[in-house]
Design a protein around this motif. Structure first.
Motif, PDB file in Angstrom:
ATOM      1  N   ARG A 113      -3.849   7.764   0.329  1.00  0.00           N
ATOM      2  CA  ARG A 113      -4.516   7.732  -0.978  1.00  0.00           C
ATOM      3  C   ARG A 113      -4.092   8.936  -1.825  1.00  0.00           C
ATOM      4  O   ARG A 113      -3.814   8.799  -3.019  1.00  0.00           O
ATOM      5  N   ASP A 114      -4.034  10.108  -1.201  1.00  0.00           N
ATOM      6  CA  ASP A 114      -3.632  11.300  -1.938  1.00  0.00           C
ATOM      7  C   ASP A 114      -2.194  11.196  -2.443  1.00  0.00           C
ATOM      8  O   ASP A 114      -1.870  11.688  -3.539  1.00  0.00           O
ATOM      9  N   TRP A 115      -1.336  10.554  -1.661  1.00  0.00           N
ATOM     10  CA  TRP A 115       0.064  10.421  -2.062  1.00  0.00           C
ATOM     11  C   TRP A 115       0.283   9.290  -3.073  1.00  0.00           C
ATOM     12  O   TRP A 115       1.403   9.101  -3.558  1.00  0.00           O
ATOM     13  N   GLY A 116      -0.766   8.528  -3.375  1.00  0.00           N
ATOM     14  CA  GLY A 116      -0.639   7.451  -4.350  1.00  0.00           C
ATOM     15  C   GLY A 116      -0.025   6.175  -3.798  1.00  0.00           C
ATOM     16  O   GLY A 116       0.335   5.266  -4.559  1.00  0.00           O
ATOM     17  N   VAL A 117       0.080   6.094  -2.457  1.00  0.00           N
ATOM     18  CA  VAL A 117       0.725   4.912  -1.861  1.00  0.00           C
ATOM     19  C   VAL A 117      -0.099   3.652  -2.107  1.00  0.00           C
ATOM     20  O   VAL A 117       0.428   2.605  -2.516  1.00  0.00           O
ATOM     21  N   ARG A 148      -1.049  -1.686  -4.687  1.00  0.00           N
ATOM     22  CA  ARG A 148      -1.916  -2.602  -5.430  1.00  0.00           C
ATOM     23  C   ARG A 148      -1.326  -2.990  -6.785  1.00  0.00           C
ATOM     24  O   ARG A 148      -1.688  -4.013  -7.347  1.00  0.00           O
ATOM     25  N   ALA A 149      -0.413  -2.166  -7.273  1.00  0.00           N
ATOM     26  CA  ALA A 149       0.084  -2.359  -8.642  1.00  0.00           C
ATOM     27  C   ALA A 149       0.988  -3.570  -8.775  1.00  0.00           C
ATOM     28  O   ALA A 149       1.049  -4.192  -9.836  1.00  0.00           O
ATOM     29  N   ARG A 179      -2.251   3.012  -4.446  1.00  0.00           N
ATOM     30  CA  ARG A 179      -2.213   2.645  -5.867  1.00  0.00           C
ATOM     31  C   ARG A 179      -0.941   1.862  -6.188  1.00  0.00           C
ATOM     32  O   ARG A 179      -0.981   0.852  -6.885  1.00  0.00           O
ATOM     33  N   ARG A 180       0.191   2.313  -5.648  1.00  0.00           N
ATOM     34  CA  ARG A 180       1.456   1.625  -5.902  1.00  0.00           C
ATOM     35  C   ARG A 180       1.499   0.265  -5.212  1.00  0.00           C
ATOM     36  O   ARG A 180       2.045  -0.705  -5.767  1.00  0.00           O
ATOM     37  N   VAL A 183       7.448   0.382  -1.230  1.00  0.00           N
ATOM     38  CA  VAL A 183       7.093   1.806  -1.274  1.00  0.00           C
ATOM     39  C   VAL A 183       7.661   2.483  -0.020  1.00  0.00           C
ATOM     40  O   VAL A 183       7.457   2.006   1.095  1.00  0.00           O
TER      41      VAL A 183
END
Length: 559
Positions: free
Chosen positions: A216-220, A225-226, A222-223, A231
């Motif tokens: 979550r901190d690395w934004g994985v 789900r986008a 979010r990417r 990734v």
């Protein structure tokens, strides 16, 4: 706690569970029913339960001597009455798993149901408008799919998802896991060189929370789900984590999960990312189907319970969900809304919404209390079957839960709920008796909105009076014409002999108490009682006539 602490106590590299045996060639009757769907087919009998295996689907014509093989679903066409019963017995002797007949709205299937139970074969009723060849084609398609792709239990991930994971592993050269949107592991490939994260994820069926927090901190996430993007997650030797590729699984814009590929001893293949994109689209189909099957499985259980409660279902169909033995019992609880707006007031859509909210609230509490609890709706009432209850504590614990549900509903601004608890019964065959008792209790509770939860012991006398009045209502021959004559006299002359007589009877003949309740002089009441006897011909000194008159007067008042 540090991240490394989450990965303490490393596990053996070979400590991964097996994927399980291959599916059998047949398909469980339960899965066939889910595919065909209600109301096309209804279970009339299932003496061996719904997990009997269907190997093939055949049409049996009474003029044809074709012999069904063991494990067949036999579609019985053109036979009625004794001929049909003979064929059902014969098919049972030859090992048929199930027999389907056209439903008879006149109740003609009941003798066949008894025959099927005696023969030990499942009996299905098919809607008259469905053509046999349509049903055969549909059922055979399900059986063929099972042979080719394996089978799965209701609500569980199909074997095809594991096959997909293994295919992805071959195409990418890595170790694959497929997860849902809550990071739960649904399927995974085989292979060696699993790192610490993979071993713990597979064995725990979910990624370690410390690592999920890093993602979550690395934004994985979010990417993922986008959209459709592969990734890359770099290697972290200090955490025991090897390099990974990941791609989100989507149905339209709805995230369903992700596919993760851990790099093994060899690098990823050149086509790994392209393969992952295609695999994500394939996985989406599997996950959508999984959700649909889970919903269908719940609906099937609801339909089976409804049939059992109404006396048209077979107890064995629920035997895999409900445990009843010397140590355990079952009970039915019924809930309903009061002042539900069925008359003038809220529109029907608002009422329907309130009913759904009530059913949802009941379902959540029931599932929290017993995982195996079954919930279904019949008309405006919601029924819960609580199974596998310890006999010693069953009644107080169910009462406590029922009061908790009603209190939770009444805490909401527009849900006034009443509930009745049926009797504890010793077998699934007695479930309808528990339901009938709960209904009787709830019927009389309707006249007392302040009463929230009750059992038969709380309202036994009211139930007795209510059922007696119902008998009088259904059979006018039982009514005393002298009481009807008294009612007509009041209507024609505007007198008050009927309410005066009811007050007198309910005061057990205490004239002063009855007169006080009517706000009249005792002598006035005495005169009215003499007048009531003269007009009607009733002998109010006879206790039987007093009781009979009282019951019929309550009926005339709409009780």
């Amino acid at each position: 706690m540090g991240v490394m602490a989450a990965f303490d106590d490393p596990l053996p590299a070979n400590a991964l569970p097996d994927n399980g045996p291959l599916a059998p060639s047949g398909v469980p009757l339960r899965r066939l029913l889910l595919a065909v769907g209600e109301p096309v087919v209804e279970v009339l009998a299932a003496p061996a339960g719904l997990d009997v295996s269907i190997r093939d689907v055949v049409i049996l014509d009474p003029e044809d001597e074709t012999v069904p093989y063991t494990g067949d679903l036999v579609l019985l066409i053109g036979a009625r009455g004794r001929a049909a019963a003979r064929l059902v017995r014969a098919a049972g002797r030859r090992g048929a798993a199930a027999i389907a007949v056209k439903a008879d709205e006149g109740g003609g299937t009941e003798p066949l149901r008894a025959t099927a139970l005696d023969a030990g074969v499942a009996l299905l009723a098919v809607r008259p408008e469905l053509r046999w060849e349509q049903l055969q084609s549909l059922c055979r398609g399900v059986v063929d799919d099972a042979r080719l792709g394996g089978s799965s239990d209701i609500g569980e991930v199909s074997g095809d998802l594991f096959s997909l994971a293994q295919t992805i592993a071959t195409l990418t050269g890595g170790l694959v896991s497929i997860e849902d949107s809550a990071s739960r592991v649904l399927a995974y490939s085989g292979g060696e060189e699993a790192d610490e994260l993979r071993r713990r994820s597979v064995l725990g069926r979910r990624g370690p929370e410390a690592y999920l927090a890093l993602l979550r901190d690395w934004g994985v996430f979010r990417r993922l789900r986008a959209g459709e993007e592969v990734v890359r997650v770099d290697e972290h030797p200090e955490l025991g984590i090897r390099r990974r590729l990941a791609v989100g699984i989507h149905a339209g814009t709805q995230p369903l999960g992700a596919i993760w590929v851990q790099e093994g001893a060899a690098p990823f293949t050149p086509q790994a990312e392209e393969a992952l994109l295609g695999a994500a689209r394939m996985a989406a189909l599997h996950l959508v189907r999984q959700r649909t099957e889970a919903t269908a499985g719940l609906r099937l259980r609801q339909d089976l319970l409804a049939g059992l409660l109404e006396g048209r279902g077979e107890p064995a169909a629920l035997a895999d969900s409900v445990r009843v033995d010397a140590e355990h019992t079952v009970v039915v609880v019924v809930f309903t809304l009061r002042d539900d707006g069925s008359g003038p007031g809220p529109d029907r859509s608002a009422v329907e919404l309130r009913h759904r909210r009530m059913a949802s609230l009941i379902g959540v509490h029931a599932a929290a209390y017993r995982r195996e609890a079954l919930v279904t709706t019949l008309g405006s009432r919601v029924y819960v079957l609580f199974p596998s209850l310890a006999r010693r504590t069953a009644e107080p614990s169910v009462l406590a839960l029922t009061r908790k549900v009603v209190a939770a509903a009444r805490a909401l601004p527009d849900l006034t709920v009443q509930a009745a608890v049926g009797s504890m019964v010793d077998s699934l065959a007695d479930v309808r008796a528990s339901r009938t008792e709960a209904d009787r209790v709830l019927d009389v509770m309707g006249r007392d909105p302040a009463m929230d939860v009750a059992t038969i012991s709380d309202v036994r006398s009211r139930v007795l009076v209510g059922e007696t009045l119902e008998r009088l209502r259904e059979d006018p021959r039982l009514r005393d014409p002298r009481v009807a004559r008294l009612v007509r006299h009041d209507t024609a002359h505007g007198s008050a002999l009927v309410p005066s007589l009811i007050a007198y009877l309910e005061a057990f003949g205490d004239v002063r108490a009855a007169a006080a309740g009517l706000h009249i002089h005792p002598n006035t009441l005495r005169y009215r009682m003499r007048r009531a006897g003269a007009v009607s011909g009733l002998d109010l000194s006879d206790p039987d006539e007093r009781l009979s008159a009282h019951l019929q007067l309550l009926l005339e008042q709409g009780r």
